[in-house]
Design an enzyme around this catalytic site. Structure first.
Site, PDB file in Angstrom:
ATOM      1  N   ALA A 665       1.036  -1.507  -0.225  1.00 54.24           N
ATOM      2  CA  ALA A 665       0.312   0.106   0.341  1.00 54.24           C
ATOM      3  C   ALA A 665       0.407   0.806  -0.246  1.00 54.24           C
ATOM      4  O   ALA A 665       2.562   1.327   0.556  1.00 54.24           O
ATOM      5  CB  ALA A 665      -0.922  -0.365   0.757  1.00 54.24           C
ATOM      6  N   GLY A 667       1.097   5.494  -0.998  1.00 50.07           N
ATOM      7  CA  GLY A 667       0.360   7.344   0.072  1.00 50.07           C
ATOM      8  C   GLY A 667      -0.836   7.631  -1.459  1.00 50.07           C
ATOM      9  O   GLY A 667      -0.171   6.653  -2.907  1.00 50.07           O
ATOM     10  N   GLY A 669      -4.144  10.047  -1.044  1.00 46.57           N
ATOM     11  CA  GLY A 669      -4.672  11.515  -0.396  1.00 46.57           C
ATOM     12  C   GLY A 669      -4.027  12.575  -1.170  1.00 46.57           C
ATOM     13  O   GLY A 669      -4.578  13.407  -1.530  1.00 46.57           O
ATOM     14  N   GLU A 670      -1.835  12.629  -0.573  1.00 50.14           N
ATOM     15  CA  GLU A 670      -1.552  13.673  -1.965  1.00 50.14           C
ATOM     16  C   GLU A 670      -1.303  13.958  -3.402  1.00 50.14           C
ATOM     17  O   GLU A 670      -1.577  14.739  -4.091  1.00 50.14           O
ATOM     18  CB  GLU A 670      -0.624  13.884  -1.238  1.00 50.14           C
ATOM     19  CG  GLU A 670      -0.582  14.860   0.514  1.00 50.14           C
ATOM     20  CD  GLU A 670       0.689  14.357   1.311  1.00 50.14           C
ATOM     21  OE1 GLU A 670       0.602  15.851   2.325  1.00 50.14           O
ATOM     22  OE2 GLU A 670       0.935  13.567   1.397  1.00 50.14           O
TER      23      GLU A 670
END
Lengths: 709, 161
Positions: A665, A667, A669-670
């Site tokens: 997994a 990142g 969100g950004e």
């Protein structure tokens, strides 16, 4: 009004009390004070407890609590972390209760930012859950008198594979006690093929509370005797209070004035009465002369810029320049931008029995605990932070100024105190995305291949500056962090959703686009020719296919632009299609196609929400958002002049999610926001031949660029 | 001046002594304990404080409470009936039309005002009616979808919005 009264009672309780009231009585097992590792722990983000009991507990009723120092501010980890635990320990998702950002109950956490929650908390938490499951199986084997290999688990019940009636529940195994057994070595987590809860998109666990208005934020906490505080603010950063007359406040019944040096506040049982009383105070300020303004700031920053640190490099730059046929130079600018969450900074603080309890809107609850302990000269174990839902953060709720203000006032008045910043205060004390500069000098050889890349980024930090194109001679230097250095910025700056990555992507991808245009090559093919990262090439091709990319060199007159990036372990590519009104300079984004490889996807719909949200938010920094200032004065103080994206701005948005479990997994969100500016800039160039070098690409700047010969 | 002000709040009669100049938002949140209605900007430009006054969406941070006298006020807390989510709430929930959730009550109440006025809005009409409600997380795509879904559900029922 029965329901309302109940709600007020709940709000009056601390999270710990609430959990006790809610049932279980299991919290006594988690006497953190007894664990030496908890206090004084080095502040390394990666350091999490080794003991799985720090992450989870099985309650007497069989429900499972998940403890995380992360907070929920919209990114959806309240659901996705629960999925990871439910998957690995094998209970129903509905049986998970989330305990988030509670500094007494949760393991230390540095803060919720950096797209770290899944990668650096979720992964070890899942490992802890796998160990807990293994221990529970051993306990069950003993109780049932069968070898552990002969057992299976379903929904928190362990059963004999050969006789499924022969079974015992986790609840009966644990009976509300702490599990002392451990496993060495730790068992592996499930293989990607065995997953059944990870990879699904259940409804958000915070959904019902949020659609009914029952979700509690820091501003919704109500305590008996609580006072609302309004604080006297300077007209500019750096201003000193020369004279203050608080006597007019006497005419407001029950208003209290508190003063400690420049810190002057009015408190009242009604927030609007406190605000009205504050407006009656007459204050004189001395505002220092400050010549920094939007016209002078870049020269000032370049003068202030430190030597810098190498982010990445390859080959001998002198030799590289020798191989260069054509030099391309460009300087790119980012202006100050606000986080502007709809919930302003808020905190409610109660001091009772020598203990401080805080309900903040904060991305750093453990930071708030330390800061308040320091401000009140207390030991940190006397401070307890309970995290309600946070109404948006985007990096802006990393500083806890409002928490310290509320704590000081609670101490000074002896009453519970609530501080909620007005929108103007929110703009004034926001730690803006910094004004930043990126200078690029690059070179192509006789065949149009990029061989040379000399890159200097000022005041945005290194994130996104690292080279991923296959350029033999390159050097990337970062001069100064995003939170600035003394004397650089007239006010605070800080992390803004993927700090540094937005301007670095804008500069790099705009510059590359210019080189592709000079070479007369389709910008997609030009990128692919300079890449060897298969994940990145895959997202580029996936976005191009979905978009129906035709592969013409820019400017083609069609208004289509592409950009790609590596961020937070993810690979992203964004394609924008724009329409430019040449009269007004106004840019309308008609379409955005975004492809993202974020490794193993825990919750696909949650990931898409983050992608759509990041793309939408990105329209603001690309087109309109810029904080105007004059020295330490902030001139944009509300949404009427500081324009953030609206419904009517929406382009058609397509998201492509590439599930890639092999890389774990990453990142999520950004990464989706960072190519929005670059893809739109490149689309404007493709449509009009005008290159934009500043973010945001406001109508004035577009008109100016169009007027250039 | 403190005076008794009486109005209907979420279907029930409310009477309280209050300075009539105070804004409805703070009376709701402080005196009446209904914290679902949020403060966002204080100038009526973000929509987080939206409530319905006699069926029309109003920015409660701008409305003096004296103007509520005798009127029907609906807040997010009054939308679900007997614990059953309103189709708008259900659609927001199922479509995932929120992230941080802070602007959500204002979004749902504003959308409710739209559907009372126009039970069959086009996408363009939804966007026009919602355009002054701000969501920093960028949940707009799904909010539009959720409002469309709720409108269809309400029409299917044929009952009142």
């Amino acid at each position: 009004m029965k329901e309302q009264n109940d709600r007020k009672d709940v709000a009056r309780l601390s999270r710990r009390e609430f959990l006790k009231a809610a049932g279980g009585g299991l919290i006594v097992l988690f006497s953190w004070q007894g664990l030496p590792a908890q206090e004084g722990r080095p502040r390394a983000a990666a350091e999490l407890p080794d003991n799985f009991n720090a992450f989870l507990s099985i309650q007497a009723d069989g429900r499972v609590r998940l403890f995380t120092g992360k907070i929920e501010m919209g990114q959806g980890i309240v659901t996705s972390l629960a999925q990871m635990l439910a998957e690995e320990i094998e209970v129903e998702l509905e049986a998970i209760d989330m305990v988030m950002g509670d500094t007494d109950l949760c393991p230390f956490d540095n803060g919720t930012f950096g797209s770290l929650s899944t990668r650096f908390f979720g992964v070890p938490m899942r490992q802890a859950a796998a160990e807990a499951r293994g221990v529970l199986l051993e306990m069950a084997a003993k109780r049932l008198g069968v070898p552990a290999e002969q057992l299976m688990v379903k929904s928190g019940t362990v059963m004999d594979k050969t006789d499924t009636g022969h079974r015992i529940t986790y609840a009966d195994l644990v009976r509300g006690r702490r599990i002392e057994n451990r496993l060495f070595p730790k068992p592996p987590v499930k293989s990607a093929a065995a997953l059944s809860i990870i990879g699904k998109s259940p409804l958000r666990k915070d959904g019902i509370e949020k659609v009914t208005g029952r979700a509690l934020y820091a501003g919704d906490i109500r305590l008996p005797g609580m006072l609302y505080a309004k604080i006297l603010r300077p007209p500019a950063h750096g201003a000193r209070l020369k004279h203050v007359d608080v006597s007019p406040v006497r005419s407001v019944p029950e208003a209290r004035v508190v003063r400690e040096g420049d810190f002057v506040a009015v408190l009242h049982a009604q927030p609007d009465a406190a605000e009205k009383a504050l407006s009656m105070i007459k204050a004189q300020w001395e505002v220092p002369r400050d010549h920094r303004n939007p016209a002078t700031i870049y020269d000032h920053l370049l003068k202030k810029a430190p030597e810098g640190d190498i982010v990445s490099q390859g080959g001998d730059m002198g030799a590289g320049e020798m191989e260069t046929n054509t030099i391309h130079e460009g300087t790119y600018y980012d202006h100050y931008m606000a986080h502007a969450p709809v919930e302003p900074h808020t905190a409610t603080v109660r001091i009772a029995g020598g203990r401080v309890t805080i309900w903040p809107s904060s991305q750093r609850p453990f930071g708030a605990k330390e800061e308040v302990a320091q401000a009140l000269s207390l030991s940190a174990d006397k401070v307890h932070v309970v995290s309600p839902f946070v109404g948006g953060g985007f990096g802006g709720k990393s500083p806890n100024r409002q928490v310290v203000e509320a704590a000081r006032l609670a101490k000074l008045t002896g009453k519970p105190v609530h501080v909620q910043w007005s929108r103007a205060e929110e703009f004034f004390y926001d730690t803006f995305r910094p004004a930043a500069i990126v200078k690029i000098r690059s070179g192509t050889d006789g065949r149009g291949k990029v061989v040379f890349w000399d890159y200097d980024a000022y005041f945005c930090g290194p994130r996104g500056a690292e080279q991923f194109y296959t350029i033999p001679y390159h050097r990337e230097v970062s001069h100064g962090p995003y939170n600035g250095i003394p004397g650089a910025h007239p006010f605070g700056t800080g992390p803004w959703r993927a700090p540094g990555a937005n301007i670095n992507a804008f500069a790099r991808e705009s510059h590359l686009d210019t080189m592709a245009a000079k070479a007369g090559v389709d910008p997609l093919q030009f990128r692919l020719k300079h890449l060897d990262d298969p994940r990145l090439m895959r997202v580029l091709k996936a976005a191009a296919e979905k978009f129906g990319w035709k592969g013409l060199p820019s400017p083609s007159g069609r208004g289509q632009g592409i950009a790609c990036a590596v961020d937070a372990g993810a690979r992203v590519a964004t394609i924008a299609e724009v329409e430019v009104d040449k009269e007004s300079g106004k840019v309308r984004v008609k379409r955005l196609v975004h492809a993202q490889d974020m490794g193993l996807v825990i919750n696909p719909e949650g990931a898409r929400m983050q992608m759509e949200g990041g793309l939408t938010m990105g329209l603001g920094y690309a087109l309109t958002e810029e904080v105007r200032f004059d020295g330490g004065r902030i001139l944009d103080i509300n949404f009427d002049t500081y324009e953030i994206p609206r419904f009517s701005w929406l382009p058609r948005i397509d998201t492509i999610l590439i599930d890639n479990p092999d890389v774990g997994a990453q990142g999520g969100g950004e990464p989706p926001i960072i190519c929005v500016g670059a893809s739109i800039g490149n689309a404007i160039f493709d449509g009009t031949g005008a290159r934009l070098f500043d973010l945001p690409m406001s109508p004035e700047r577009v008109k100016k660029a169009l007027a250039k010969p | 001046m403190v005076e008794p002000v009486e109005f209907f709040l979420n279907g029930k009669s409310v009477k309280l002594p209050v300075d009539g100049e105070r804004r409805l938002l703070w009376v709701l949140r402080t005196d009446l304990g209904l914290t679902g209605t949020k403060y966002g900007c204080g100038e009526g430009v973000c929509g987080a404080c939206t409530v319905l006054v006699d069926g029309k969406a109003v920015r409660s941070c701008q409305m003096p409470v004296s103007e509520a006298r005798g009127k029907k006020i609906l807040t997010i807390e009054g939308l679900a009936e007997n614990g059953k989510l309103h189709p708008l709430q259900k659609a927001f929930l199922e479509r995932g039309a929120f992230q941080c959730g802070y602007c959500t009550p204002g979004m749902i109440v504003n959308a409710y005002g739209l559907l009372l006025d126009n039970p069959e809005p086009t996408e363009k009409e939804i966007i026009e009616a919602m355009d002054d409600n701000l969501c920093r997380c960028g949940a707009y795509v799904r909010i539009i979808q959720a409002i469309g879904i709720a409108a269809a559900e309400l029409r299917k029922r044929g009952g009142r919005t």
